[in-house]
Enzyme design. Structure first.
Site, PDB file in Angstrom:
ATOM      1  N   CYS A 285       0.810  -1.207   0.000  1.00 16.12           N
ATOM      2  CA  CYS A 285       0.000   0.000   0.000  1.00 16.12           C
ATOM      3  C   CYS A 285       0.851   1.269   0.000  1.00 16.12           C
ATOM      4  CB  CYS A 285      -0.914   0.028   1.220  1.00 16.12           C
ATOM      5  SG  CYS A 285      -1.996   1.488   1.257  1.00 16.12           S
TER       6      CYS A 285
ATOM      7  N   ARG B 173      -0.329   4.803   2.914  1.00 15.99           N
ATOM      8  CA  ARG B 173      -0.345   4.554   4.361  1.00 15.99           C
ATOM      9  C   ARG B 173      -0.079   5.778   5.240  1.00 15.99           C
ATOM     10  NH1 ARG B 173       3.664  -0.460   4.803  1.00 15.99           N
ATOM     11  NH2 ARG B 173       4.237   0.094   2.646  1.00 15.99           N
TER      12      ARG B 173
ATOM     13  N   TRP C 213      -9.401   5.961  -0.904  1.00 14.69           N
ATOM     14  CA  TRP C 213      -9.815   6.582  -2.166  1.00 14.69           C
ATOM     15  C   TRP C 213      -8.948   5.988  -3.272  1.00 14.69           C
ATOM     16  CZ3 TRP C 213      -8.281  10.026   1.887  1.00 14.69           C
ATOM     17  CH2 TRP C 213      -6.935  10.369   1.882  1.00 14.69           C
TER      18      TRP C 213
ATOM     19  N   GLU D  47      -4.965   3.476 -11.020  1.00 11.85           N
ATOM     20  CA  GLU D  47      -5.653   2.176 -10.866  1.00 11.85           C
ATOM     21  C   GLU D  47      -6.760   2.044 -11.902  1.00 11.85           C
ATOM     22  OE1 GLU D  47      -6.373   0.868  -6.659  1.00 11.85           O
ATOM     23  OE2 GLU D  47      -6.168   3.018  -6.329  1.00 11.85           O
TER      24      GLU D  47
HETATM   25  C1  HEM Z   1      -6.475   6.395   1.698  1.00  6.09           C
HETATM   26  C2  HEM Z   1      -6.159   6.167   0.448  1.00  6.09           C
HETATM   27  C3  HEM Z   1      -5.469   4.918  -0.047  1.00  6.09           C
HETATM   28  C4  HEM Z   1      -4.805   4.850  -1.233  1.00  6.09           C
HETATM   29  C5  HEM Z   1      -4.632   5.979  -2.251  1.00  6.09           C
HETATM   30  C6  HEM Z   1      -4.302   3.507  -1.363  1.00  6.09           C
HETATM   31  C7  HEM Z   1      -3.609   3.048  -2.482  1.00  6.09           C
HETATM   32  C8  HEM Z   1      -3.337   1.713  -2.716  1.00  6.09           C
HETATM   33  C9  HEM Z   1      -2.950   1.180  -4.002  1.00  6.09           C
HETATM   34  C10 HEM Z   1      -2.801   1.981  -5.291  1.00  6.09           C
HETATM   35  C11 HEM Z   1      -2.740  -0.144  -3.843  1.00  6.09           C
HETATM   36  C12 HEM Z   1      -2.310  -1.139  -4.923  1.00  6.09           C
HETATM   37  C13 HEM Z   1      -3.593  -1.680  -5.496  1.00  6.09           C
HETATM   38  C14 HEM Z   1      -3.408  -2.399  -6.814  1.00  6.09           C
HETATM   39  O1  HEM Z   1      -2.388  -2.161  -7.473  1.00  6.09           O
HETATM   40  O2  HEM Z   1      -4.302  -3.183  -7.148  1.00  6.09           O
HETATM   41  C15 HEM Z   1      -3.008  -0.451  -2.452  1.00  6.09           C
HETATM   42  C16 HEM Z   1      -2.880  -1.728  -1.901  1.00  6.09           C
HETATM   43  C17 HEM Z   1      -3.329  -2.050  -0.629  1.00  6.09           C
HETATM   44  N1  HEM Z   1      -3.887  -1.178   0.297  1.00  6.09           N
HETATM   45 FE1  HEM Z   1      -4.016   0.839   0.135  1.00  6.09          FE
HETATM   46  N2  HEM Z   1      -4.617   2.770  -0.249  1.00  6.09           N
HETATM   47  C18 HEM Z   1      -5.356   3.590   0.573  1.00  6.09           C
HETATM   48  C19 HEM Z   1      -5.948   3.229   1.765  1.00  6.09           C
HETATM   49  C20 HEM Z   1      -5.934   1.936   2.290  1.00  6.09           C
HETATM   50  C21 HEM Z   1      -6.678   1.519   3.476  1.00  6.09           C
HETATM   51  C22 HEM Z   1      -7.638   2.418   4.264  1.00  6.09           C
HETATM   52  C23 HEM Z   1      -6.356   0.211   3.706  1.00  6.09           C
HETATM   53  C24 HEM Z   1      -6.815  -0.721   4.798  1.00  6.09           C
HETATM   54  C25 HEM Z   1      -7.341  -0.292   5.947  1.00  6.09           C
HETATM   55  C26 HEM Z   1      -5.416  -0.192   2.656  1.00  6.09           C
HETATM   56  C27 HEM Z   1      -4.860  -1.458   2.538  1.00  6.09           C
HETATM   57  C28 HEM Z   1      -4.224  -1.925   1.397  1.00  6.09           C
HETATM   58  C29 HEM Z   1      -3.839  -3.325   1.193  1.00  6.09           C
HETATM   59  C30 HEM Z   1      -4.014  -4.478   2.192  1.00  6.09           C
HETATM   60  C31 HEM Z   1      -3.282  -3.403  -0.085  1.00  6.09           C
HETATM   61  C32 HEM Z   1      -2.716  -4.676  -0.786  1.00  6.09           C
HETATM   62  C33 HEM Z   1      -3.873  -5.449  -1.418  1.00  6.09           C
HETATM   63  C34 HEM Z   1      -3.453  -6.815  -1.920  1.00  6.09           C
HETATM   64  O3  HEM Z   1      -2.472  -7.388  -1.366  1.00  6.09           O
HETATM   65  O4  HEM Z   1      -4.124  -7.336  -2.854  1.00  6.09           O
HETATM   66  N3  HEM Z   1      -5.161   0.873   1.822  1.00  6.09           N
HETATM   67  N4  HEM Z   1      -3.358   0.693  -1.787  1.00  6.09           N
HETATM   68  N1  LIG Z   2      -7.232   2.453  -3.642  1.00  7.46           N
HETATM   69  C1  LIG Z   2      -7.402   1.250  -3.360  1.00  7.46           C
HETATM   70  N2  LIG Z   2      -6.991   0.284  -4.243  1.00  7.46           N
HETATM   71  C2  LIG Z   2      -6.770  -1.059  -3.973  1.00  7.46           C
HETATM   72  C3  LIG Z   2      -6.225  -1.470  -2.754  1.00  7.46           C
HETATM   73  C4  LIG Z   2      -6.042  -2.855  -2.534  1.00  7.46           C
HETATM   74  C5  LIG Z   2      -6.345  -3.777  -3.522  1.00  7.46           C
HETATM   75  C6  LIG Z   2      -6.878  -3.331  -4.724  1.00  7.46           C
HETATM   76  C7  LIG Z   2      -7.264  -4.341  -5.791  1.00  7.46           C
HETATM   77  N3  LIG Z   2      -6.054  -5.007  -6.278  1.00  7.46           N
HETATM   78  C8  LIG Z   2      -6.328  -5.973  -7.319  1.00  7.46           C
HETATM   79  C9  LIG Z   2      -6.219  -5.308  -8.656  1.00  7.46           C
HETATM   80  C10 LIG Z   2      -6.600  -6.223  -9.775  1.00  7.46           C
HETATM   81  C11 LIG Z   2      -5.323  -6.632 -10.419  1.00  7.46           C
HETATM   82  C12 LIG Z   2      -4.250  -5.775  -9.883  1.00  7.46           C
HETATM   83  N4  LIG Z   2      -4.865  -4.884  -8.932  1.00  7.46           N
HETATM   84  C13 LIG Z   2      -7.095  -1.998  -4.959  1.00  7.46           C
HETATM   85  C14 LIG Z   2      -8.032   0.838  -2.092  1.00  7.46           C
HETATM   86  C15 LIG Z   2      -8.984  -0.130  -1.857  1.00  7.46           C
HETATM   87  C16 LIG Z   2      -9.342  -0.208  -0.485  1.00  7.46           C
HETATM   88  C17 LIG Z   2      -8.653   0.670   0.300  1.00  7.46           C
HETATM   89  S1  LIG Z   2      -7.620   1.600  -0.637  1.00  7.46           S
END
Ligand code: HEM
Ligand SMILES: N=C(Nc1cccc(CNC[C@@H]2CCCN2)c1)c1cccs1
Length: 365
Positions: A66, A69, A240, A245
């Site tokens: 993420c 954070r 958000w 994405e």
């Molecule tokens: C506040 C604005 C936030 C932004 C802009 C953000 C942005 C992102 C982005 C761009 C990713 C990669 C997603 C992808 O490539 O599919 C990500 C992954 C992740 N985010 Fe954040 N995030 C935010 C808030 C949060 C919150 C509130 C949580 C949990 C309480 C969180 C937990 C995670 C987790 C667990 C992943 C990895 C998901 C996976 O392993 O599939 N994020 N975040």
């Molecule tokens: N901005 C966000 N994006 C996000 C975060 C975690 C996981 C994902 C979804 N990931 C799976 C996708 C699908 C293929 C590669 N990325 C999106 C958030 C989602 C929930 C909190 S932040």
């Protein structure tokens, strides 16, 4: 499946962390003794409301993939641990969406439902996100809608869902499996989903007739929140969006909406050869369109330059607090303009944490 000894190990680590980071909570020894006793008696233990809030925030702070954070300590936590029935869980998921959307000023929020307990597995939300668009079509290369959601769409049709009008942006119902229950589907109320029409910023050649759109709030619903050895199997969380994405993945990937050729054509680019970098120019224009459309709609969205800078501020602040930040470079670096963002020009340690958001074992990710 987690052994009791393992649960105690993680419970002790979490309780000590909680008291260290929340000095007003006082000496941890009494709480440790109580947890140990409850574990011995029932095979599990209940977090206090404060422990739950801090645990959900620490799990976000520990999310190595993420980039967002910086604001980990302001996560809004909706404690719904008493809910186990599918219809109650679905109703609270839709209320979560309304509260998190907040008229466009998106608020990072999590709703925590009942955890796993010995002999009583926790509820499961089958949908990957609270809002998903249908993917119709049985041949891999011909899909109407979001091909990523073809399996979920098929599962829904199998559960008796009649299907939508057949547009590329049909909202899918939410699929919830309550405790000792079968999976059930629930149409998403229209007032719970805010959507943003995507049009070109210069309004040059009107994209309005294209009907492009995306939903305002990303809310992940198929991950497990693990805090101090307790598994909250259904705990949907949202932040958000970062524009890339939507503009560089959801609408651009060939196994998603695959819009780059169409964008390039509308921009009059030469798509006959890679050397014209038509894909790169189409990506930039599509990402500009996403950011501009969200801004015009008054919906929170981050650009990848700002979010990268925020992440480095997060690293500095955590360093000052004596905490190490883990990160997964391949997920942190944005999918366009990587080297033009500061997060690209350094390495990270991708170390695991006990309190974290994890994919359910066997999940597709
Ligand atoms: C506040 C604005 C936030 C932004 C802009 C953000 C942005 C992102 C982005 C761009 C990713 C990669 C997603 C992808 O490539 O599919 C990500 C992954 C992740 N985010 Fe954040 N995030 C935010 C808030 C949060 C919150 C509130 C949580 C949990 C309480 C969180 C937990 C995670 C987790 C667990 C992943 C990895 C998901 C996976 O392993 O599939 N994020 N975040
Ligand atoms: N901005 C966000 N994006 C996000 C975060 C975690 C996981 C994902 C979804 N990931 C799976 C996708 C699908 C293929 C590669 N990325 C999106 C958030 C989602 C929930 C909190 S932040």
């Amino acid at each position: 499946h987690v052994s009791e000894a393992r649960v105690w190990e993680e419970a002790e680590e979490f309780v000590r962390l909680f008291h260290r980071e929340n000095p007003h909570a006082g000496d941890p020894r009494a709480r440790l003794a109580a947890v140990r006793a409850e574990l011995a008696e029932t095979g599990t233990y209940r977090h206090t409301p404060e422990e739950l809030v801090h645990g959900a925030r620490v799990a976000w702070r520990n999310s190595n993939r993420c980039i967002g954070r910086l604001y980990w300590n302001s996560l809004r936590v909706r404690d719904r641990r008493g809910l186990t029935a599918a219809e109650d869980i679905a109703a609270e998921c839709f209320e979560h969406l309304r509260e998190a959307t907040n008229g466009g000023r998106v608020r990072p929020t999590i709703t925590v439902f009942a955890p796993d307990a010995p002999g009583r597995p926790g509820p499961l939300i089958w949908s990957e996100q609270l809002v998903r668009y249908a993917g119709y079509g049985d041949h891999p290369s011909v899909t109407v809608g979001d091909a990523r959601n073809r399996p979920l769409t098929e599962a829904l049709l199998g559960l008796g869902w009649p299907g939508g009008p057949g547009t590329p942006f049909d909202l899918l119902p939410l699929v919830v499996q309550g405790v000792d229950d079968k999976p059930r589907w629930f149409e998403t109320p229209a007032d719970a989903v805010l959507e943003v029409p995507i049009r070109h910023p210069d309004g040059r050649d009107d994209w309005a007739d294209w009907g492009l759109r995306w939903h305002a709030v990303p809310a992940i619903s198929n991950m497990c929140l693990e805090i101090g050895g307790i598994h909250y199997t259904a705990a949907p969380f949202n932040g958000w969006y970062m524009g890339t994405e939507i503009g560089a993945r959801n609408l651009a990937d060939t196994d998603r909406y695959n819009l780059l050729p169409a964008v390039a054509r509308r921009l009059g680019l030469d798509v006959s050869s890679d050397r014209s970098l038509w894909k790169d120019r189409a990506l930039v224009e599509l990402n500009r369109a996403v950011l501009d459309s969200f801004d015009r709609a008054g919906v929170t969205i981050a650009d990848h330059h700002t979010e990268s800078r925020r992440f480095l501020s997060h690293l500095e602040r955590e360093e000052r607090k004596g905490r190490e930040v883990g990160a997964d470079w391949s997920w942190i670096v944005p999918p366009i303009s990587g080297a033009a963002t500061p997060v690209f020009h350094r390495t990270y340690e991708d170390r695991p944490s006990a309190t974290a958001y994890v994919h359910h074992e066997g999940a597709q990710e």
